[in-house]
Design a protein around this motif. Structure first.
Motif, PDB file in Angstrom:
ATOM      1  N   ILE A 140       0.846  -1.193   0.000  1.00  0.00           N
ATOM      2  CA  ILE A 140       0.000   0.000   0.000  1.00  0.00           C
ATOM      3  C   ILE A 140       0.880   1.240   0.000  1.00  0.00           C
ATOM      4  N   GLU A 141       0.461   2.252  -0.770  1.00  0.00           N
ATOM      5  CA  GLU A 141       1.152   3.530  -0.727  1.00  0.00           C
ATOM      6  C   GLU A 141       0.413   4.453   0.233  1.00  0.00           C
ATOM      7  N   GLY A 142       1.090   4.799   1.331  1.00  0.00           N
ATOM      8  CA  GLY A 142       0.507   5.685   2.324  1.00  0.00           C
ATOM      9  C   GLY A 142       1.127   7.069   2.260  1.00  0.00           C
ATOM     10  N   LEU A 143       0.804   7.881   3.220  1.00  0.00           N
ATOM     11  CA  LEU A 143       1.330   9.247   3.265  1.00  0.00           C
ATOM     12  C   LEU A 143       2.845   9.287   3.430  1.00  0.00           C
ATOM     13  N   ASN A 144       3.417   8.292   4.118  1.00  0.00           N
ATOM     14  CA  ASN A 144       4.855   8.253   4.367  1.00  0.00           C
ATOM     15  C   ASN A 144       5.572   7.243   3.492  1.00  0.00           C
ATOM     16  N   GLY A 145       4.973   6.833   2.389  1.00  0.00           N
ATOM     17  CA  GLY A 145       5.598   5.871   1.493  1.00  0.00           C
ATOM     18  C   GLY A 145       4.910   4.517   1.541  1.00  0.00           C
ATOM     19  N   LEU A 146       5.585   3.521   0.978  1.00  0.00           N
ATOM     20  CA  LEU A 146       5.010   2.177   0.902  1.00  0.00           C
ATOM     21  C   LEU A 146       5.045   1.478   2.251  1.00  0.00           C
ATOM     22  N   PHE A 147       4.037   0.625   2.490  1.00  0.00           N
ATOM     23  CA  PHE A 147       4.033  -0.257   3.649  1.00  0.00           C
ATOM     24  C   PHE A 147       3.290  -1.524   3.260  1.00  0.00           C
ATOM     25  N   ILE A 148       3.420  -2.566   4.084  1.00  0.00           N
ATOM     26  CA  ILE A 148       2.707  -3.806   3.812  1.00  0.00           C
ATOM     27  C   ILE A 148       1.512  -3.918   4.740  1.00  0.00           C
ATOM     28  N   ALA A 149       0.446  -4.505   4.204  1.00  0.00           N
ATOM     29  CA  ALA A 149      -0.757  -4.802   4.994  1.00  0.00           C
ATOM     30  C   ALA A 149      -0.944  -6.309   4.943  1.00  0.00           C
ATOM     31  N   MET A 150      -0.965  -6.918   6.100  1.00  0.00           N
ATOM     32  CA  MET A 150      -1.093  -8.365   6.186  1.00  0.00           C
ATOM     33  C   MET A 150      -2.518  -8.785   5.839  1.00  0.00           C
ATOM     34  N   PRO A 151      -2.704 -10.047   5.432  1.00  0.00           N
ATOM     35  CA  PRO A 151      -4.059 -10.499   5.102  1.00  0.00           C
ATOM     36  C   PRO A 151      -4.980 -10.362   6.310  1.00  0.00           C
ATOM     37  N   SER A 152      -6.213  -9.942   6.050  1.00  0.00           N
ATOM     38  CA  SER A 152      -7.139  -9.706   7.157  1.00  0.00           C
ATOM     39  C   SER A 152      -8.543 -10.133   6.751  1.00  0.00           C
ATOM     40  N   ARG A 153      -9.418 -10.167   7.747  1.00  0.00           N
ATOM     41  CA  ARG A 153     -10.822 -10.466   7.468  1.00  0.00           C
ATOM     42  C   ARG A 153     -11.688  -9.485   8.239  1.00  0.00           C
ATOM     43  N   LYS A 154     -12.858  -9.271   7.718  1.00  0.00           N
ATOM     44  CA  LYS A 154     -13.791  -8.335   8.329  1.00  0.00           C
ATOM     45  C   LYS A 154     -14.420  -8.980   9.553  1.00  0.00           C
ATOM     46  N   ILE A 155     -14.446  -8.245  10.677  1.00  0.00           N
ATOM     47  CA  ILE A 155     -15.018  -8.797  11.905  1.00  0.00           C
ATOM     48  C   ILE A 155     -16.204  -7.990  12.424  1.00  0.00           C
ATOM     49  N   GLY A 156     -16.539  -6.954  11.738  1.00  0.00           N
ATOM     50  CA  GLY A 156     -17.666  -6.125  12.165  1.00  0.00           C
ATOM     51  C   GLY A 156     -17.863  -5.013  11.162  1.00  0.00           C
ATOM     52  N   GLU A 157     -18.576  -3.985  11.586  1.00  0.00           N
ATOM     53  CA  GLU A 157     -18.811  -2.860  10.694  1.00  0.00           C
ATOM     54  C   GLU A 157     -17.536  -2.047  10.509  1.00  0.00           C
ATOM     55  N   GLY A 158     -16.858  -2.291   9.408  1.00  0.00           N
ATOM     56  CA  GLY A 158     -15.648  -1.547   9.102  1.00  0.00           C
ATOM     57  C   GLY A 158     -14.416  -1.963   9.888  1.00  0.00           C
ATOM     58  N   ASP A 159     -14.522  -2.989  10.716  1.00  0.00           N
ATOM     59  CA  ASP A 159     -13.381  -3.464  11.504  1.00  0.00           C
ATOM     60  C   ASP A 159     -12.762  -4.681  10.835  1.00  0.00           C
ATOM     61  N   PHE A 160     -11.426  -4.701  10.817  1.00  0.00           N
ATOM     62  CA  PHE A 160     -10.709  -5.828  10.238  1.00  0.00           C
ATOM     63  C   PHE A 160      -9.680  -6.329  11.238  1.00  0.00           C
ATOM     64  N   ARG A 161      -9.381  -7.623  11.178  1.00  0.00           N
ATOM     65  CA  ARG A 161      -8.365  -8.226  12.035  1.00  0.00           C
ATOM     66  C   ARG A 161      -7.416  -9.019  11.158  1.00  0.00           C
ATOM     67  N   ASP A 162      -6.096  -8.827  11.384  1.00  0.00           N
ATOM     68  CA  ASP A 162      -5.096  -9.574  10.635  1.00  0.00           C
ATOM     69  C   ASP A 162      -5.260 -11.060  10.888  1.00  0.00           C
ATOM     70  N   ILE A 163      -5.138 -11.843   9.830  1.00  0.00           N
ATOM     71  CA  ILE A 163      -5.191 -13.298   9.936  1.00  0.00           C
ATOM     72  C   ILE A 163      -3.825 -13.833  10.361  1.00  0.00           C
ATOM     73  N   ALA A 164      -2.768 -13.256   9.794  1.00  0.00           N
ATOM     74  CA  ALA A 164      -1.393 -13.626  10.130  1.00  0.00           C
ATOM     75  C   ALA A 164      -0.577 -12.345  10.133  1.00  0.00           C
ATOM     76  N   HIS A 165       0.378 -12.244  11.059  1.00  0.00           N
ATOM     77  CA  HIS A 165       1.181 -11.031  11.125  1.00  0.00           C
ATOM     78  C   HIS A 165       2.452 -11.276  11.930  1.00  0.00           C
ATOM     79  N   PRO A 166       3.506 -10.472  11.660  1.00  0.00           N
ATOM     80  CA  PRO A 166       4.722 -10.566  12.467  1.00  0.00           C
ATOM     81  C   PRO A 166       4.430 -10.114  13.901  1.00  0.00           C
ATOM     82  N   ILE A 167       5.138 -10.700  14.852  1.00  0.00           N
ATOM     83  CA  ILE A 167       4.895 -10.369  16.256  1.00  0.00           C
ATOM     84  C   ILE A 167       5.710  -9.166  16.710  1.00  0.00           C
ATOM     85  N   ASN A 168       6.849  -8.910  16.062  1.00  0.00           N
ATOM     86  CA  ASN A 168       7.667  -7.780  16.495  1.00  0.00           C
ATOM     87  C   ASN A 168       8.108  -6.942  15.301  1.00  0.00           C
TER      88      ASN A 168
END
Length: 89
Positions: A37-65
């Motif tokens: 994703i290209e954000g305001l401060n440059g590129l970043f990664i967004a981990m895979p996620s799923r919708k858990i409510g109205e407009g809320d998402f939770r990562d399915i897998a992600h780095p811990i640190n």
């Protein structure tokens, strides 16, 4: 755990999402649908996620640190840049 493969599956020139990648770890475990994703401060990664409510998402897998996230992000960005260059040729 080592990143053994990064496959850029889709590159987009328009919009904020620039690419979608799959990352393989130790030739044994794969994570699909990591977004570049290209954000305001440059590129970043967004981990895979799923919708858990109205407009809320939770990562399915992600780095811990942050160190692991940084190493993963660097590998993904390297593969993305190479894929962009080969696409332009």
């Amino acid at each position: 755990m080592q990143v053994t493969d990064v496959r850029v599956r889709k590159i987009q020139d328009e919009g904020k999402m620039k690419g979608i990648v799959s990352v393989t770890f130790d030739n044994e475990f794969v994570v699909h649908d990591i977004k570049i994703i290209e954000g305001l401060n440059g590129l970043f990664i967004a981990m895979p996620s799923r919708k858990i409510g109205e407009g809320d998402f939770r990562d399915i897998a992600h780095p811990i640190n942050s160190e692991t996230r940084s190493r993963l992000q660097d590998k993904i960005f390297d593969a993305y840049e190479k894929a962009k260059l080969s696409q332009d040729e």
